[in-house]
Each structure stands twice: as C-alpha cells, then as structure tokens.
Write a protein that holds these residues in place. Structure first.
Motif, short mmCIF file in Angstrom:
data_model
loop_
_atom_site.label_atom_id
_atom_site.label_comp_id
_atom_site.label_asym_id
_atom_site.label_seq_id
_atom_site.Cartn_x
_atom_site.Cartn_y
_atom_site.Cartn_z
N GLY A 90 0.69 -1.41 -0.22
CA GLY A 90 0.21 0.03 -0.01
C GLY A 90 0.83 1.47 -0.18
N ASP A 91 2.65 1.13 0.52
CA ASP A 91 2.82 2.24 0.86
C ASP A 91 3.50 3.01 -0.77
N ALA A 92 3.28 1.54 -1.69
CA ALA A 92 4.67 1.72 -2.93
C ALA A 92 3.36 2.77 -3.60
N VAL A 93 4.10 3.76 -4.55
CA VAL A 93 3.95 4.17 -5.80
C VAL A 93 3.72 3.86 -7.25
N VAL A 94 2.81 3.80 -8.01
CA VAL A 94 2.66 2.89 -8.64
C VAL A 94 2.95 3.60 -10.31
N THR A 95 3.25 4.04 -11.13
CA THR A 95 3.78 4.73 -12.30
C THR A 95 3.74 3.71 -13.98
N VAL A 96 1.92 3.63 -14.41
CA VAL A 96 2.08 3.34 -15.57
C VAL A 96 2.00 3.90 -16.64
N SER A 97 2.74 3.26 -17.34
CA SER A 97 2.40 3.85 -18.98
C SER A 97 2.11 3.35 -20.27
N ILE A 98 1.36 3.37 -20.24
CA ILE A 98 1.26 2.99 -22.01
C ILE A 98 0.93 3.71 -23.14
N PRO A 99 2.19 3.50 -24.12
CA PRO A 99 2.66 2.76 -24.08
C PRO A 99 4.41 2.86 -23.52
N PRO A 100 5.37 2.55 -23.08
CA PRO A 100 6.62 2.60 -22.30
C PRO A 100 6.68 4.11 -22.50
N THR A 102 9.80 5.09 -21.85
CA THR A 102 11.96 4.98 -22.00
C THR A 102 11.97 3.27 -22.35
N GLY A 103 13.12 2.81 -22.38
CA GLY A 103 13.67 2.45 -22.99
C GLY A 103 13.46 1.63 -24.35
N LYS A 104 14.18 0.41 -25.07
CA LYS A 104 13.91 0.01 -25.88
C LYS A 104 12.48 0.36 -27.02
N PHE A 105 11.51 -0.01 -25.47
CA PHE A 105 9.66 -0.19 -26.30
C PHE A 105 9.44 1.60 -26.61
N ALA A 106 10.01 1.85 -25.74
CA ALA A 106 9.41 2.95 -25.57
C ALA A 106 8.77 3.42 -27.02
N GLY A 107 7.42 4.53 -27.13
CA GLY A 107 6.54 4.78 -27.69
C GLY A 107 5.86 3.36 -28.47
N ARG A 108 6.21 2.39 -28.32
CA ARG A 108 5.35 0.81 -29.27
C ARG A 108 4.06 0.37 -28.13
N ASP A 109 3.39 0.65 -29.50
CA ASP A 109 1.59 0.01 -29.31
C ASP A 109 1.89 -1.01 -29.01
N GLY A 110 0.78 -1.49 -27.76
CA GLY A 110 1.13 -3.00 -27.49
C GLY A 110 1.69 -3.53 -26.18
N TYR A 111 2.34 -2.83 -25.44
CA TYR A 111 3.67 -3.03 -24.76
C TYR A 111 3.25 -1.76 -23.19
N ALA A 490 -2.73 -16.12 -33.07
CA ALA A 490 -2.71 -15.90 -30.94
C ALA A 490 -1.64 -15.07 -30.48
N THR A 491 -1.81 -14.49 -29.09
CA THR A 491 -0.76 -13.78 -28.59
C THR A 491 -0.17 -14.17 -28.05
N ASP A 492 0.50 -13.70 -27.28
CA ASP A 492 1.23 -14.59 -25.67
C ASP A 492 1.66 -13.29 -24.74
N VAL A 493 1.60 -12.53 -23.88
CA VAL A 493 1.81 -11.77 -23.12
C VAL A 493 3.05 -12.14 -23.00
N VAL A 494 4.59 -11.37 -22.81
CA VAL A 494 5.73 -11.43 -22.37
C VAL A 494 6.15 -10.67 -21.82
N LEU A 495 7.45 -11.00 -20.80
CA LEU A 495 8.44 -9.78 -20.14
C LEU A 495 9.80 -9.69 -20.60
N VAL A 496 9.98 -8.26 -21.14
CA VAL A 496 10.38 -7.90 -22.42
C VAL A 496 11.75 -7.20 -21.90
N GLU A 497 11.39 -6.14 -20.83
CA GLU A 497 12.21 -5.97 -19.64
C GLU A 497 11.98 -5.31 -17.86
#
Length: 497
Positions: A90-100, A102-111, A490-497
């Motif tokens: 409960g003490d955590a600050v959560v920041t969600v970016s859609i799309p990312p 930063t990083g190599k997937f910055a600005g890419r839809d679907g991430y 079909a698609t699967d959700v994968v952890l990329v970073e």
C-alpha cells in the motif's frame, strides 16, 4: 639459595586490555557498518526482489487487459491493484505508462511499462550515518507478441452449453450433441494451412499425455472421433485452453514437422469483436433497407428462367430447386420459415451467391437503420439453451454441380471477406455441406458466430476461416482449409524488460 623469578603479569595485562579497548572503539563503526550491510542490505534485497515480482505481475496483468480489448484506464487500474492489493504494498507509488516512456520499447503500442517506487527503512546503517529512509524503484515492461501462425479456425466458447442438432437434416443422419469445442469426425484427415485455436477449457490430456483442462471426459477442449485410424487434424499450430482426447490424433500441416499441439494455453480474444452489425451507416453501399418478406424458390430446372434475389431485409429464404442468383451485397435475415423454422435453407437448385454476406439474427424487429437490438450485444454471453434439439438457423446443403458461395468483395466495407455472420447473442447452429470437390462448386469466406455452432461437412479444399463458439468438421475424404485472408495469430504476454 632459591631464587624466584619476578614477573610483571599484572602490569602487562592491564596494558594489553587498554589496547584492545582502544582498537574496539576505533573499529566499532566499521563493525557496525558490516553488520548493517548484512542486515539492512539483506532486507533491502528481499524487499527489492518482492517489489520486482509485484511490478512484473502488474505489467503482465495490464498487458493482458489491453490484449483483451480493455482501455488504458482499466489496464492502469489493474496494474495498481496488483501492487497495492494483491501484493500488499500500500505504500508503493505505481506509475503506468501505455505505451512505455523509456527503454527500447518506448512509444510502441502493445507494451506496458510499470515503475514501482518504495522506501526502505534502515536500522543499523543509521548508526554510521546512513539516512533512515532510502527510496528505490523497480521497472517492468511487458507486451503481447505473436506466438502462432495466422489462424484459420478460432473456437471462442470456453465452456459450451449443450447443443443437439436434429436428426431430420439430410446431412446429419442422427442427433448430434457437442462433446468438444472443436470436433473432427469422419474417415479422412483435415489439414489446416494456419493455426487452430480453441478457448474451450474442457479436458482431457495435453501434448505429453498428462492431465489437462477443467472437466473429465467425455467433454474435451478438442477431440477427434475417427471412423478410421487415419482420421486426424493437421495444422501449423494447434492451441487449446483445455485438453484433447489423444495427442496422436493431432499433427503438423507438414507431416515432416513435429506436432504443434499445445494445451493449457491462455484463451484467444475474439478476432471479430470490433465487427459492427450491418446498418445503413456502417455500409451504405451494400446494406439496403428494402424488405422482401419470406422467399421460397422451387422452380422447374432448365425450363424456368433464373430467379434473381437482391440484397435487403428478408424474413426467411428457402431454395428448393431451379437456378438462383444472389446479387452481390448484404442479405439480412431476421425470421424463420414457419414450416421448417430455418432462416436460410438452401437444399437444392443451382445457386450462384458470389460477393454476398448473409447476416442471420433471431430478432424479428432488427432495424438496419440503427442495428438494434443486436448492436448492444457486446461480449455478453447469451442464456443457455433449453433441453432438446435446436433447429439450425442456416442449412447450406446444395450438392449440385456449379453451386458456389463467396464472400462480400468490397475493400471499403467492414464486411469485406464475410460470407456468414450470425448475431452474437444467437446460439443456433449453422450447417454447411457444400463440398468444394464438386466441379464448379465451393464455399469460401469468413463465417462468424460468436456463441453459435458450425457444422462443416467437408470434402475438398476451402478458402475459408471460422470464428465460432463451437465447431464440428465431418469429412469423408481428405479436406483442407487454406485461407487466403486468415484471422490474426494467437498472442502471448511476455516480459521484455
């Protein structure tokens, strides 16, 4: 005379004790620092690891929401809930970016990028001057990526309601009750140049022969009921949410390749969920409001001139004999023949239906002006059918040479490529017995019945795709489905970073 050696034991001991005390005083900060590194560092590492797991889970859950057509707001709320509630941070600050951002997937839809920031409280390290609270953050990026070939058959119903089709139909000599999401019956192989995806969660075993699915036989996610040992399903990918009857009944489209069967997989989203119902606004060129009532064609072959049917709204259509031409466009059928209780019944004649889409609805008040009430169906599952047999909405069992059915051909239309589209809330089965092996004949295009059932009595090759609640393929000889316009993979959700 005896001499006793004089010692300085007391003086030496006091001297050494003074040195030890001095050294201990000098080394105490270093000792506390080492203890602090071990104790506080261990706590920090443990908290960091748990926080990283929470971020990974939150990003994965958010990406799955997006994959299932949820919006960014819902995906963000899901990610926050995973951190704050499911992982009790409960003490955590959560920041969600859609799309990312930063990083190599910055600005890419679907991430999705999730950053979790927390404070770690030190205990021993504060003695040597370390701050009481130290902020740290972790980051995770997930997205969905293609995991199969483009699909040809997608079975959408996770737990199908019992459907029994009547024995009276000429192509179904006995009552048929669905035992699986996808059933392969007959005495020949069914080959699919693409993926076969089934969301049905029923058992029995996976590709290794281990237990799979959520229900014991005779209910299966996918099953083969061979009349001969050669009967099986071959495809480029075979993916089932539940299990199958026997792994040996499934193989690769290329017999030289290993079996592509995979069970206990995540469900596949409806590939046609965004398809609108036919209205004047959705497709002004092909959807017409002209009401033609109920039509029965039983002309004398050769003698009678061709019967021409035009796009528009029909109560029902029955073709018994004669030469019939369906002009290109959309045919909305919103009732049933009072005698047969079938909406579209083509059981004879020489039929040419090229560049058409039949929209079948169980709502007699369907309005092509606004698409109501069908336009409000969405993802809602309809009520389960009652006991007993259910009369099909569609029977296409025209075995005469030269009869052909092909989909709407208009790249500007949302219905381009569709040949059969049944209302999403309509569970009625559809029967297609149009062997493409007959010279000049064939059935092609996309068939969609979200909660309905499709029986395909197959022989030959079909340029077709199917997205349906459940499906049965009955083949007497080798049959092949080779779509030129396949459905998405079909698609699967994968952890990329």
């Amino acid at each position: 005379m005896t001499y006793r050696k004089r010692t300085t034991h007391g003086i030496g001991t006091r001297h050494r004790r003074g040195k030890i005390l001095t050294m201990f005083t000098l080394l105490l900060p270093a000792v506390l620092g080492v203890l602090g590194l071990v104790f506080d560092g261990g706590l920090l590492f443990n908290n960091y690891r748990h926080t990283q797991h929470a971020a990974d889970a939150a990003a994965t859950a958010a990406a799955m929401e997006l994959m299932n057509a949820a919006g960014p707001a819902q995906a963000t709320a899901t990610a926050e809930s995973f951190v704050h509630t499911k992982h009790a941070m409960g003490d955590a600050v959560v920041t969600v970016s859609i799309p990312p951002s930063t990083g190599k997937f910055a600005g890419r839809d679907g991430y999705v990028e999730v950053t979790v920031t927390r404070n770690h409280r030190s205990y021993l390290m504060t003695i040597v001057g370390s701050p009481l609270d130290n902020e740290y953050n972790v980051r995770a990026v997930t997205g969905w990526e293609e995991s199969t070939a483009d699909s040809a058959i997608v079975i959408l119903d996770p737990s199908p309601a019992p459907i029994t089709t009547p024995a009276a139909l000429p192509v179904l000599p006995s009552p048929n009750t669905s035992l699986a999401g996808l059933e392969i019956e007959g005495a020949g192989e069914v080959s699919v140049d693409g993926a076969v995806l089934a969301n049905t969660t029923w058992g029995d075993v996976d590709q290794e022969g281990d237990i799979a699915g959520v229900a014991a036989p005779p209910s299966y996610g996918m099953m083969c009921m061979p009349a001969l040992p050669l009967t099986k399903l071959r495809a480029r990918d075979i993916r089932v949410a539940g299990g199958v009857d026997a792994p040996s009944n499934y193989g690769h489209y290329d017999p030289a390749q290993p079996s592509p069967l995979r069970c206990n997989c995540l469900p596949t989203p409806d590939p046609l969920a965004a398809l609108p119902v036919p209205t004047l606004a959705a497709d002004a060129s092909n959807v017409l409001a002209t009401n033609h009532g109920g039509v029965r064609v039983a002309n004398v072959p050769i003698i009678s001139p061709p019967e021409i049917l035009s796009p528009g709204v029909y109560d029902w259509i029955e073709i018994v004999s004669g030469t019939i031409v369906f002009q290109p466009g959309v045919y909305v059928i919103r009732g049933v023949n009072p005698d047969t209780q079938i909406a579209l019944d083509i059981n004879g004649g020489q039929v040419t239906a090229e560049g058409v889409m039949f929209y079948i609805t169980n709502t007699t008040t369907y309005d092509v002006a606004n698409g109501m009430p069908d336009a409000g169906d969405g993802e809602t599952e309809p009520a389960a059918p009652g006991e007993g047999t259910i009369q099909p909405s569609v029977v296409i069992a025209d075995l005469l040479a030269g009869s052909s059915f092909s989909p709407l051909n208009d790249s500007s239309s949302p219905f381009d490529g569709m040949v059969l589209f049944q209302r999403r809330q309509d569970r009625r089965p559809m029967v297609i017995a149009q062997p493409s092996a007959i010279p000049g004949g064939g059935f092609s295009g996309r068939t969609y019945a979200k909660w309905g059932h499709v029986t395909l009595v197959a022989s030959g090759q079909y340029d077709a795709t199917f997205a349906t609640g459940t499906m049965r393929v009955v083949t007497a000889l080798a049959s092949e489905i080779t779509p030129s316009s396949p459905l998405p993979p079909a698609t699967d959700v994968v952890l990329v970073e």
